[in-house]
Every structure is written in C-alpha cells, then in structure tokens.
Design a protein around this motif. Structure first.
Motif, PDB file in Angstrom:
ATOM      1  N   SER A  24     -23.772 -63.793-100.300  1.00 19.44           N
ATOM      2  CA  SER A  24     -23.414 -66.020-100.609  1.00 19.44           C
ATOM      3  C   SER A  24     -23.234 -65.662 -99.538  1.00 19.44           C
ATOM      4  N   GLY A  25     -22.361 -65.822 -98.309  1.00 18.50           N
ATOM      5  CA  GLY A  25     -21.250 -66.924 -97.195  1.00 18.50           C
ATOM      6  C   GLY A  25     -19.853 -66.832 -97.855  1.00 18.50           C
ATOM      7  N   SER A  35     -18.312 -53.106 -94.420  1.00 22.86           N
ATOM      8  CA  SER A  35     -19.570 -53.437 -94.016  1.00 22.86           C
ATOM      9  C   SER A  35     -19.711 -54.749 -92.683  1.00 22.86           C
ATOM     10  N   ASP A  36     -18.459 -55.978 -92.833  1.00 18.82           N
ATOM     11  CA  ASP A  36     -18.938 -56.726 -92.046  1.00 18.82           C
ATOM     12  C   ASP A  36     -18.748 -55.508 -90.959  1.00 18.82           C
ATOM     13  N   ALA A  95     -30.172 -56.112 -87.609  1.00 21.66           N
ATOM     14  CA  ALA A  95     -31.072 -55.744 -88.913  1.00 21.66           C
ATOM     15  C   ALA A  95     -30.122 -56.694 -90.393  1.00 21.66           C
ATOM     16  N   VAL A  96     -28.487 -57.314 -90.140  1.00 23.86           N
ATOM     17  CA  VAL A  96     -27.886 -58.575 -90.483  1.00 23.86           C
ATOM     18  C   VAL A  96     -28.121 -59.748 -90.216  1.00 23.86           C
ATOM     19  N   ALA A  97     -28.703 -60.629 -90.980  1.00 22.28           N
ATOM     20  CA  ALA A  97     -28.818 -62.140 -89.759  1.00 22.28           C
ATOM     21  C   ALA A  97     -27.295 -62.896 -89.831  1.00 22.28           C
ATOM     22  N   ASP A  98     -26.362 -62.779 -90.342  1.00 24.47           N
ATOM     23  CA  ASP A  98     -24.899 -63.281 -90.222  1.00 24.47           C
ATOM     24  C   ASP A  98     -24.034 -62.215 -89.430  1.00 24.47           C
ATOM     25  N   VAL A 110     -13.629 -63.729 -97.547  1.00 26.40           N
ATOM     26  CA  VAL A 110     -13.711 -62.725 -98.818  1.00 26.40           C
ATOM     27  C   VAL A 110     -13.212 -61.140 -98.084  1.00 26.40           C
ATOM     28  N   LYS A 111     -13.359 -61.097 -96.641  1.00 25.15           N
ATOM     29  CA  LYS A 111     -13.703 -60.006 -96.023  1.00 25.15           C
ATOM     30  C   LYS A 111     -12.165 -59.323 -95.668  1.00 25.15           C
TER      31      LYS A 111
END
Length: 249
Positions: A184-185, A199-200, A208-211, A189-190
């Motif tokens: 959700s952006g 995860s980040d 594979a991950v847009a952001d 949060v990280k």
C-alpha cells in the motif's frame, strides 16, 4: 561462546534441519515454477528467475522459518524445570537472551545458505541464460541483518509464550500485515515492523517487485542501522521481561 554452543546443541532435539532444508526448498520450487511457466514474460534470465524466488521467500517463507527457529530455541527452556534452572543461572539475563538470538541467527544463516545454493543449482539445471547478478548475493547477505531483527522479536514472543505454535502464528500474521503495508506504500513501515524490513531488503533490485529499492551504499547503511536498532530494542525488552519473570512460568 559456551552459551551459544549449548543453545545450538539444544537444537538437536527439535529437528530444525527440516526447517533449514524445507523452507528454502519450497520457496525455490514455487519461484522456479512461476518462472518456468512465464518465460515469455520473464525474459531477463537470471535476474527474472532469482527475483521470482526472492519474491516468494521474502513474502512469507523466510519470516516463517525465522519464527519456527526462534520458537525451537526456547522450546527446551519451557519444558520440565529448565525455566527455573535458567532463572537461577549465574549468567546475566542479557547474555542468556543474546545467546538465544545468536544461536537462532546461526540457524537462519544456514537456512539462507541453503536457499542460495538451491537457487543457483536450480538455475543451472534449468539452463538459465546470462550471468548471475551480483546484486542477488549482496542483497541476500544484507538480509541477514533484518533477519536477526526478526529473530530478536520472535525470540521475545517465544520466551513469553510457552505454546510453541502461537509465536509462529503471530509472526505469520505480522508478515502478512507487513506485506500489505509495503504494497500500500505505507511510509516508514519497514522501520517499525522487522518482517517488512526483511522483505524490503530481500527484494532490493528485484524485477518482480514494482517498488523495489536499489542496492546502494545508502541503502546498506539504512538497513544495517535500522536492523541494529530493532535488534537492540528487542533484546532490551526481553531482558526487562526476564528480570521480572518468576519461576512459575
């Protein structure tokens, strides 16, 4: 070092080898399978292949593995009179907690090594074209920092909760919440949820991950610093709890 060695020896009764082998195997199998059936879209060779594996590994599998290993580290202490023995030990609470986190991290490193090995072997067997991206190994190594942060907090949960499965379930819920927050952006949060930082980090440079972020010196510093803070806070909270715990737990 004696405390860490003793905690590692306690793992022998918990069959953690199954976690160390099966968690990476499942992540690699799913990632490789997804790559294989989508080769027309995933045409970047090793980058696409490894990004698929790290996508699933970072989504939930690594956090789940860490949660199980942390629970296994405390399982022996919750049996029989081991809790009382630990509380009456001449060792400080800080060293006892640090030993649990350290032994869990060693097991995590073994699990992570198995993932890298299986991913590389799988890629060679599939005949993936191109060269192995250096970013993969760099981000994999860097991920051990936030993985230790997750271990620190899962260790706290597994120390407080006698039930073996409950802390694992909580870890999975937090991992799912973390993914939702990342997707959700949600800003920052990280820096509050260790699984989100893990995860980040695993997804750095991923196609594979847009952001997905880039693997830069600034990123490395941020990940290490944030992980260190989370580890220290988790360790401190565990020490405070252990000092106030009584022999009836």
């Amino acid at each position: 070092m004696n405390l860490i060695r003793n905690d590692l020896l306690k793992f022998r009764r918990s069959h953690i080898w199954a976690v160390i082998l099966l968690v990476p195997l499942i992540a690699v199998a799913i990632g490789a399978g997804n790559y294989t059936v989508n080769t027309e879209m995933l045409s970047a060779g090793w980058d696409s292949y490894l990004s698929q594996i790290m996508l699933f590994y970072g989504l939930i599998f690594m956090t789940a593995g860490v949660a199980i290993l942390a629970a296994a580290a405390w399982r022996v202490e919750h049996r029989g009179h081991n809790w009382l023995t630990m509380l009456t030990s001449t060792r400080s609470e800080g060293s006892l907690v640090a030993s649990k986190v350290a032994s869990t991290t060693i097991a995590i490193a073994a699990m992570h090594g198995v993932l890298i090995l299986l991913a590389l072997v799988g890629g060679w067997l599939l005949g993936i074209p191109g060269n192995i991206p250096r970013e993969f190994l760099a981000s994999a190594l860097l991920a051990l920092a936030p993985a230790t942060a997750v271990a620190s907090w899962q260790s706290l949960l597994s120390m407080v909760i006698r039930n073996f499965a409950a802390p694992i379930a909580i870890g999975l819920v937090v991992a799912i919440v973390s993914f939702g927050a990342l997707a959700s952006g949600a800003p920052g949060v990280k820096f509050f949820l260790p699984p989100a930082l893990l995860s980040d980090t695993l997804w750095l440079g991923s196609s594979a991950v847009a952001d997905a972020g880039a693997l830069t010196a600034s990123t490395v510093f941020t990940v290490v610093a944030a992980s260190a803070l989370m580890i220290i806070v988790g360790w401190f909270a565990s020490v405070v709890y252990l000092r106030r715990a009584d022999a009836r737990l």
